[in-house]
Design a protein around this motif. Sequence first.
Motif, PDB file in Angstrom:
ATOM      1  N   LEU A 159     -22.394  55.163 -77.931  1.00  0.00           N
ATOM      2  CA  LEU A 159     -23.415  56.043 -78.503  1.00  0.00           C
ATOM      3  C   LEU A 159     -24.476  56.374 -77.451  1.00  0.00           C
ATOM      4  CD1 LEU A 159     -24.786  57.478 -80.908  1.00  0.00           C
ATOM      5  CD2 LEU A 159     -25.831  55.268 -81.469  1.00  0.00           C
ATOM      6  N   ALA A 160     -24.904  55.370 -76.689  1.00  0.00           N
ATOM      7  CA  ALA A 160     -25.897  55.597 -75.635  1.00  0.00           C
ATOM      8  C   ALA A 160     -25.350  56.542 -74.568  1.00  0.00           C
ATOM      9  CB  ALA A 160     -26.324  54.269 -75.008  1.00  0.00           C
TER      10      ALA A 160
ATOM     11  N   ASP B  89     -25.238  61.887 -72.107  1.00  0.00           N
ATOM     12  CA  ASP B  89     -24.471  63.072 -71.726  1.00  0.00           C
ATOM     13  C   ASP B  89     -24.733  64.266 -72.649  1.00  0.00           C
ATOM     14  OD1 ASP B  89     -23.459  61.495 -69.710  1.00  0.00           O
ATOM     15  OD2 ASP B  89     -21.523  61.141 -70.686  1.00  0.00           O
ATOM     16  N   ALA B  90     -25.785  64.173 -73.460  1.00  0.00           N
ATOM     17  CA  ALA B  90     -26.243  65.257 -74.341  1.00  0.00           C
ATOM     18  C   ALA B  90     -25.169  65.714 -75.326  1.00  0.00           C
ATOM     19  CB  ALA B  90     -26.764  66.432 -73.520  1.00  0.00           C
TER      20      ALA B  90
ATOM     21  N   PRO C 280     -19.272  70.857 -76.915  1.00  0.00           N
ATOM     22  CA  PRO C 280     -20.164  69.976 -77.680  1.00  0.00           C
ATOM     23  C   PRO C 280     -19.379  69.150 -78.696  1.00  0.00           C
ATOM     24  CG  PRO C 280     -20.300  72.209 -78.515  1.00  0.00           C
ATOM     25  CD  PRO C 280     -19.395  72.252 -77.319  1.00  0.00           C
ATOM     26  N   GLU C 281     -19.968  68.024 -79.056  1.00  0.00           N
ATOM     27  CA  GLU C 281     -19.348  67.207 -80.093  1.00  0.00           C
ATOM     28  C   GLU C 281     -19.435  67.966 -81.407  1.00  0.00           C
ATOM     29  OE1 GLU C 281     -18.799  62.648 -80.544  1.00  0.00           O
ATOM     30  OE2 GLU C 281     -20.910  63.160 -80.773  1.00  0.00           O
TER      31      GLU C 281
ATOM     32  N   VAL D 282     -18.129  57.978 -69.187  1.00  0.00           N
ATOM     33  CA  VAL D 282     -18.539  59.379 -69.328  1.00  0.00           C
ATOM     34  C   VAL D 282     -17.957  59.929 -70.620  1.00  0.00           C
ATOM     35  CG1 VAL D 282     -18.827  59.898 -66.870  1.00  0.00           C
ATOM     36  CG2 VAL D 282     -16.602  60.229 -67.941  1.00  0.00           C
ATOM     37  N   THR D 283     -18.653  60.912 -71.179  1.00  0.00           N
ATOM     38  CA  THR D 283     -18.232  61.566 -72.408  1.00  0.00           C
ATOM     39  C   THR D 283     -17.276  62.701 -72.071  1.00  0.00           C
ATOM     40  OG1 THR D 283     -20.421  61.063 -73.336  1.00  0.00           O
ATOM     41  CG2 THR D 283     -19.093  62.723 -74.474  1.00  0.00           C
TER      42      THR D 283
END
Length: 147
Positions: A18-19, A24-25, A34-35, A64-65
Amino acid sequence: MPNDDGQDRGERFEQIALAVRNRDAGRCQRCEQPEGDDRLSVHHLVPDTNVPEGFDAHLPVNLVTLCRSCHAEMEAKTIEGQLRKLQIEDKTDLLLTQQERERLNDRLDDIGPDILNTKHVSEEEAKEFLDHDFDLGGTQVDLTDFQ
C-alpha cells in the motif's frame, strides 16, 4: 490477501505494498496506467529468491507498482533492464519519504509481529539494500550502478 500469483505474503507485505502504491501515485511506473477496477501489482526488482538472508526482500526500495501486462514484461528482465525500462535514473527515487515511512511504521505497529525478521522499515536498511551487490545467476549486480 493473496497477490496476483495466489501467494499470501501476510498483512505486513500488504501494508508495505500500500505504501509503495501511494509512493508511486497509484500508477503503473512503466505505462502510467492508473489503478482502477484491477488492482495494480507490486513487483520485486530483485526477486525474493535472490535476496540473501539478512535482507528484507519486501523493502519499498525493492518494489515498484506495475499493471499486469508491464509486470509480466518486467519478470524476464535483469535489474538493469528493469530500471532502464522504468526510467529510474536515481535509486533514491525508490525511497519513501520520512512521512511515508512513519505512516507505514505506524500501520505496521497496529498489525503486530509478523513472520519476517524486520518489523519496521528504516531509511538506513533501505540504503544498505540499495548499496548491496546481488548475485543473479553469476553476475554481480549493484543497484548503485543505475544512477
